[in-house]
Design a protein around this motif. Structure first.
Motif, mmCIF file in Angstrom:
data_model
loop_
_atom_site.group_PDB
_atom_site.id
_atom_site.type_symbol
_atom_site.label_atom_id
_atom_site.label_comp_id
_atom_site.label_asym_id
_atom_site.label_seq_id
_atom_site.Cartn_x
_atom_site.Cartn_y
_atom_site.Cartn_z
ATOM 1 N N ASP A 135 8.703 11.552 15.983
ATOM 2 C CA ASP A 135 8.521 12.386 17.312
ATOM 3 C C ASP A 135 9.053 13.664 16.987
ATOM 4 O O ASP A 135 9.811 13.916 16.230
ATOM 5 C CB ASP A 135 9.573 11.682 18.286
ATOM 6 N N HIS B 294 -3.579 6.744 9.225
ATOM 7 C CA HIS B 294 -3.905 6.381 7.999
ATOM 8 C C HIS B 294 -5.014 5.186 8.219
ATOM 9 O O HIS B 294 -5.615 4.700 7.167
ATOM 10 C CB HIS B 294 -2.619 5.887 7.295
ATOM 11 N N VAL C 137 4.294 12.389 19.999
ATOM 12 C CA VAL C 137 4.567 11.363 19.090
ATOM 13 C C VAL C 137 3.572 11.401 18.079
ATOM 14 O O VAL C 137 2.178 11.218 18.482
ATOM 15 C CB VAL C 137 4.478 9.916 19.981
ATOM 16 N N ILE C 138 3.752 11.431 16.839
ATOM 17 C CA ILE C 138 2.794 11.345 15.792
ATOM 18 C C ILE C 138 2.804 10.003 15.067
ATOM 19 O O ILE C 138 3.912 9.336 14.670
ATOM 20 C CB ILE C 138 3.067 12.299 14.628
ATOM 21 N N TRP C 139 1.719 9.349 14.936
ATOM 22 C CA TRP C 139 1.624 7.983 14.302
ATOM 23 C C TRP C 139 1.025 8.026 12.939
ATOM 24 O O TRP C 139 -0.162 7.814 12.879
ATOM 25 C CB TRP C 139 0.966 6.933 15.189
ATOM 26 N N PRO C 140 1.630 8.148 11.670
ATOM 27 C CA PRO C 140 0.793 7.975 10.514
ATOM 28 C C PRO C 140 0.197 6.662 10.383
ATOM 29 O O PRO C 140 -0.757 6.464 9.807
ATOM 30 C CB PRO C 140 2.113 8.194 9.559
ATOM 31 N N TRP C 141 0.892 5.396 11.007
ATOM 32 C CA TRP C 141 0.399 4.186 10.880
ATOM 33 C C TRP C 141 -1.039 4.265 11.422
ATOM 34 O O TRP C 141 -1.965 3.775 10.832
ATOM 35 C CB TRP C 141 0.978 3.274 11.744
ATOM 36 N N MET C 142 -1.227 4.894 12.455
ATOM 37 C CA MET C 142 -2.597 4.912 13.122
ATOM 38 C C MET C 142 -3.543 5.895 12.520
ATOM 39 O O MET C 142 -4.669 5.700 12.227
ATOM 40 C CB MET C 142 -2.315 5.324 14.706
ATOM 41 N N HIS D 280 -7.556 5.228 10.786
ATOM 42 C CA HIS D 280 -8.386 5.660 11.594
ATOM 43 C C HIS D 280 -9.845 5.820 11.109
ATOM 44 O O HIS D 280 -9.910 6.422 10.035
ATOM 45 C CB HIS D 280 -7.900 7.211 12.182
ATOM 46 N N PRO E 56 6.450 4.512 10.818
ATOM 47 C CA PRO E 56 5.152 4.268 11.333
ATOM 48 C C PRO E 56 4.948 5.344 12.394
ATOM 49 O O PRO E 56 3.749 5.556 12.764
ATOM 50 C CB PRO E 56 5.484 3.052 12.030
ATOM 51 N N ARG E 57 5.962 6.111 12.793
ATOM 52 C CA ARG E 57 5.884 6.979 13.805
ATOM 53 C C ARG E 57 6.888 8.082 13.593
ATOM 54 O O ARG E 57 8.078 7.682 13.244
ATOM 55 C CB ARG E 57 5.614 6.536 15.235
ATOM 56 N N TYR F 78 1.074 1.227 4.871
ATOM 57 C CA TYR F 78 2.278 0.989 5.243
ATOM 58 C C TYR F 78 3.220 2.096 5.087
ATOM 59 O O TYR F 78 4.211 2.157 3.990
ATOM 60 C CB TYR F 78 3.012 -0.327 4.383
#
Length: 178
Positions: free
Chosen positions: A58, A86, A79-84, A88, A55-56, A51
């Motif tokens: 730009d 983390h 756009v960078i998504w740490p949520w995704m 993967h 979560p993202r 969490y």
């Protein structure tokens, strides 16, 4: 993190014992809080993996470049998504599981751009170290005196700019007797 711990009573009790021992040293004078609370620090890092606060995020390209074979022109927004990241499967074993041992002392640290709850590079959050120390200190005091129990209501995640529990964080508290 409190909601995650509410479902892990043994881990919570272990971290409470660690917190009580650390607090007995007059607010961590001899070593940084991250070293005095290694289990709690690992648990916090795993919570931030699942969490991340943002979560993202730009970034706007200041010049043309190529990113993984794709042309990015000046002015384009990436756009960078740490949520995704983390979560993967190519980057994490059992990525949706809550496993604080991933960050236990002695374990290999994740790659530089694999784990970025506070961003990375020149734009990393300037308050990341302070936020970590503050969270660990507050959590240590809470865990030393309180036990977090599930409320029976599921926690739903909501994230626009920052992550938060939708409708608040339903928990029950119980004072520790020891």
């Amino acid at each position: 993190m409190d909601a995650l711990l509410s479902e892990q009573p043994e881990l919570q009790d272990k971290l409470a014992a660690e917190a009580k021992a650390a607090l007995g040293w007059h607010q961590f004078p001899d070593r940084p809080v991250t070293e005095r609370l290694p289990g709690l620090h690992a648990t916090l890092q795993e919570s931030l993996r699942l969490y991340p606060p943002a979560p993202r995020f730009d970034r706007q390209a200041i010049a043309g470049d190529t990113l993984m074979g794709h042309r990015v022109e000046a002015g384009h927004v990436v756009v960078i998504w740490p949520w995704m990241l983390h979560r993967h499967q190519a980057l994490w074993e059992d990525p949706d599981a809550f496993d604080p041992d991933r960050f236990a002392p002695g374990k290999a640290k994740p790659g530089r751009y694999q784990y970025l709850p506070f961003g990375a590079g020149q734009r990393i959050c300037v308050g990341a170290q302070f936020a970590t120390a503050e969270a660990l200190t507050v959590l240590a005091y809470w865990l030393a005196d309180w036990r977090f129990l599930p409320s029976g209501r599921p926690v739903e995640v909501s994230g626009l700019i920052t992550m938060r529990p939708k409708g608040g964080l339903p928990l029950r508290l119980e004072r520790r007797l020891s």
